[in-house]
Design an enzyme around this catalytic site. Structure first.
Site, short mmCIF file in Angstrom:
data_model
loop_
_atom_site.label_atom_id
_atom_site.label_comp_id
_atom_site.label_asym_id
_atom_site.label_seq_id
_atom_site.Cartn_x
_atom_site.Cartn_y
_atom_site.Cartn_z
N TYR A 138 -0.70 1.99 -7.74
CA TYR A 138 -1.79 1.57 -7.48
C TYR A 138 -2.41 1.53 -7.34
O TYR A 138 -2.64 0.32 -7.21
CB TYR A 138 -0.86 2.82 -5.64
CG TYR A 138 -1.19 2.11 -4.69
CD1 TYR A 138 -1.95 0.74 -4.01
CD2 TYR A 138 -2.62 2.83 -3.92
CE1 TYR A 138 -1.93 0.15 -2.93
CE2 TYR A 138 -3.32 1.79 -3.03
CZ TYR A 138 -3.38 1.02 -2.57
OH TYR A 138 -4.19 0.13 -1.83
N THR A 186 0.21 -1.87 -0.12
CA THR A 186 0.10 0.28 -0.27
C THR A 186 1.02 1.07 -0.13
O THR A 186 0.01 2.10 0.61
CB THR A 186 -0.87 0.24 1.90
OG1 THR A 186 -0.46 -0.07 2.41
CG2 THR A 186 -1.78 -0.92 1.10
#
Length: 277
Positions: free
Chosen positions: A125, A62
């Protein structure tokens, strides 16, 4: 019910293990040392041995800006790993609860994002997490992809802890006021995931605490909850951040929890209540 939790040492994973165990489930929580989800053979072996009724996948990379610099690693961690879990779940007829993110959207809508809005991630991401969603959905009706946002909790690193640390070090803080979203607290999200599983939800579902704020507004709430003067936080624009962030962020990260409402599942409380708690 037997539950396998991946990423069990992370801030959400810790609360999933705790809350599902309190509810009476037999929970096997594994951190990366116990299960490397990027290793297909390891995933097939562990899931085959545990034979869970459900896998709750809290494992992910993350670090948004780090993902921008290493897209191959991001895809392995956030997409290929999910495909391994899907293969393993399919082999033992397990269900899958997979955690995803608001970053699958570009943030340009002038309203909250619904589950059926078309994703258009702007960052590595976000693209890797969208690929992970698509992999999870290959499991069909036995998978639910839970998009959430701005995750905070007692455990791990998050924005609340960052604000508290900076407030103790500096007389003034600056946070952007042109990115809005729903802060979501793991102590609330973890038991909600179980309710969603019990209800048999499938497909993509948005789940967040309520109360949309900017990062600036949220930082002021954190400072105030800690007994400090919120006036110490001033607003800035994303374009004024120095140094600029490598990965683009969606300006609008607000997720409408439409399918939870349709399913008759009570929405999570306002994030401010969880923050103070």
């Amino acid at each position: 019910m037997r539950v396998l939790v991946t990423g069990a040492a992370g801030q959400l994973g810790i609360d999933v293990v705790r809350s599902w165990a309190v509810a009476g489930d037999e929970v096997v929580g594994l951190d990366r040392a116990g299960l490397d989800v990027t290793d297909r053979l390891d995933v097939l072996r562990v899931v085959g041995e545990v034979k869970p009724d459900v896998v709750v996948n809290c494992a992910a990379w993350t670090a948004v800006d780090a993902c921008e610099a290493d897209p191959d690693r991001a895809m392995v961690a956030n997409a290929d790993a999910v495909a391994h879990l899907v293969e393993a779940c399919d082999a033992v007829s397990s269900r899958l609860v997979h955690i995803s993110t608001d970053y699958v959207f570009d943030g340009t809508l002038d309203r909250p994002y619904r589950e059926d809005d078309t994703p258009n991630p702007r960052s590595v991401y976000g693209r890797s997490k969208l690929a992970g969603e698509r992999a999870a959905l290959e499991l069909g009706e036995r998978a639910v992809v839970v998009r959430t946002s701005w995750v905070c909790g007692v455990h791990g690193s998050n924005m609340v802890k960052t604000v508290l640390r900076l407030a103790a070090e500096r007389p003034e803080l600056a946070f952007v006021d042109d990115q809005i979203g729903h802060p979501t607290f793991t102590q609330d999200l973890a038991p909600l995931l179980r309710r969603m599983f019990e209800r048999g939800m499938q497909g993509v579902v948005h789940a967040t605490n309520q109360g949309a704020v900017s990062w600036f507004e949220f930082a002021r709430e954190v400072v105030a909850a800690a007994g400090r003067d919120p006036a110490m936080v001033r607003p800035i624009a994303t374009s004024d951040l120095q140094p600029p962030r490598p990965a683009p962020r969606p300006a609008n990260s607000v997720l409408e929890n439409r399918l939870l409402v349709s399913a008759g599942i009570p929405l999570l409380r306002h994030h401010r209540e969880a923050l103070v708690e």
